[in-house]
Design an enzyme around this catalytic site. Structure first.
Site, PDB file in Angstrom:
ATOM      1  N   ARG A 189       0.831  -1.209   0.000  1.00 34.66           N
ATOM      2  CA  ARG A 189       0.000   0.000   0.000  1.00 34.66           C
ATOM      3  C   ARG A 189       0.866   1.259   0.000  1.00 34.66           C
ATOM      4  O   ARG A 189       1.932   1.285   0.633  1.00 34.66           O
ATOM      5  CB  ARG A 189      -0.926   0.012   1.215  1.00 34.66           C
ATOM      6  N   THR A 194      -0.268  -3.653   7.334  1.00 24.27           N
ATOM      7  CA  THR A 194      -1.176  -4.081   6.278  1.00 24.27           C
ATOM      8  C   THR A 194      -2.615  -3.788   6.680  1.00 24.27           C
ATOM      9  O   THR A 194      -2.922  -3.669   7.865  1.00 24.27           O
ATOM     10  CB  THR A 194      -1.046  -5.588   5.986  1.00 24.27           C
ATOM     11  N   ALA A 195      -3.460  -3.716   5.688  1.00 22.89           N
ATOM     12  CA  ALA A 195      -4.906  -3.694   5.935  1.00 22.89           C
ATOM     13  C   ALA A 195      -5.505  -4.961   5.346  1.00 22.89           C
ATOM     14  O   ALA A 195      -6.698  -5.037   5.095  1.00 22.89           O
ATOM     15  CB  ALA A 195      -5.546  -2.458   5.333  1.00 22.89           C
ATOM     16  N   SER A 196      -4.635  -5.939   5.081  1.00 25.85           N
ATOM     17  CA  SER A 196      -5.067  -7.244   4.601  1.00 25.85           C
ATOM     18  C   SER A 196      -5.886  -7.118   3.328  1.00 25.85           C
ATOM     19  O   SER A 196      -5.405  -6.579   2.333  1.00 25.85           O
ATOM     20  CB  SER A 196      -5.809  -7.974   5.723  1.00 25.85           C
ATOM     21  N   HIS A 197      -7.098  -7.588   3.340  1.00 24.43           N
ATOM     22  CA  HIS A 197      -7.944  -7.613   2.146  1.00 24.43           C
ATOM     23  C   HIS A 197      -8.775  -6.343   1.986  1.00 24.43           C
ATOM     24  O   HIS A 197      -9.572  -6.245   1.058  1.00 24.43           O
ATOM     25  CB  HIS A 197      -8.874  -8.821   2.214  1.00 24.43           C
TER      26      HIS A 197
END
Length: 179
Positions: A15, A63-66
């Site tokens: 990101r 992270t914000a994953s998905h």
């Protein structure tokens, strides 16, 4: 401060906000006295592996994953890659952060790049019997996430013809959501 770790693994996703968030995280960890093993751009599972492999006291994945590309956050684990959740310390971490109740330590930690991937690939390949694989053509879609560089490395170890789609990491996820 919650774990008082000596050594923490840190990784980040692709990101656009991850580098600045990671830099702030590393600054806080080192100012808090922890040494950081920086594994750079990676998938969350790589932080989990590296935390255990390096016998670190904890690991943090930025992270914000998905979730959509404009989100970001952190996933935290303690020693042996055990998750830190609301039931196991996350609420206490939140309390410390909200109250600004930080300890003053005399030691500033260090930052060291940590190369975990050769061991991680050996670990992944240990789940299969390579002699049983027959040549196949396989299509792999990395979704412009962090899996692309890992796929490039694993490909060299397998008797597969891999056709890669969206293999280049791109934090704007131009070809779909990061899922």
């Amino acid at each position: 401060q919650f774990l008082q770790p000596e050594k923490v693994v840190v990784g980040q996703d692709v990101r656009p906000t991850s580098p600045s968030l990671t830099n702030a995280l590393i600054k806080g960890l080192t100012e808090g006295g922890a040494d950081v093993l920086d594994i750079g751009l990676c998938g969350t599972e790589e932080v989990y592996f590296a935390t255990s492999h390096a016998k670190a006291d904890g690991g943090i994945m930025v992270t914000a994953s998905h979730n959509p590309a404009d989100y970001n956050g952190m996933k935290l684990v303690r020693e042996e890659s055990r998750p830190i959740s609301g039931d196991s310390g996350l609420n206490e971490i939140r309390r410390i952060a909200e109250e600004g109740d930080f300890l003053t330590l005399g030691r500033v930690g260090t930052v060291t790049p940590y190369e975990h991937r050769p061991a991680y690939i050996r670990h992944l390949l240990s789940y299969i019997d390579l002699s049983e694989l027959r040549p196949l053509k396989v299509v792999v879609n990395a979704g412009n996430g962090c899996a692309g560089p890992l796929i490039d490395l694993i490909e060299k170890q397998l008797p597969l013809e891999i056709i890669k789609i969206c293999n280049e990491p791109d934090g704007t996820f131009p070809n779909g959501i990061p899922n």
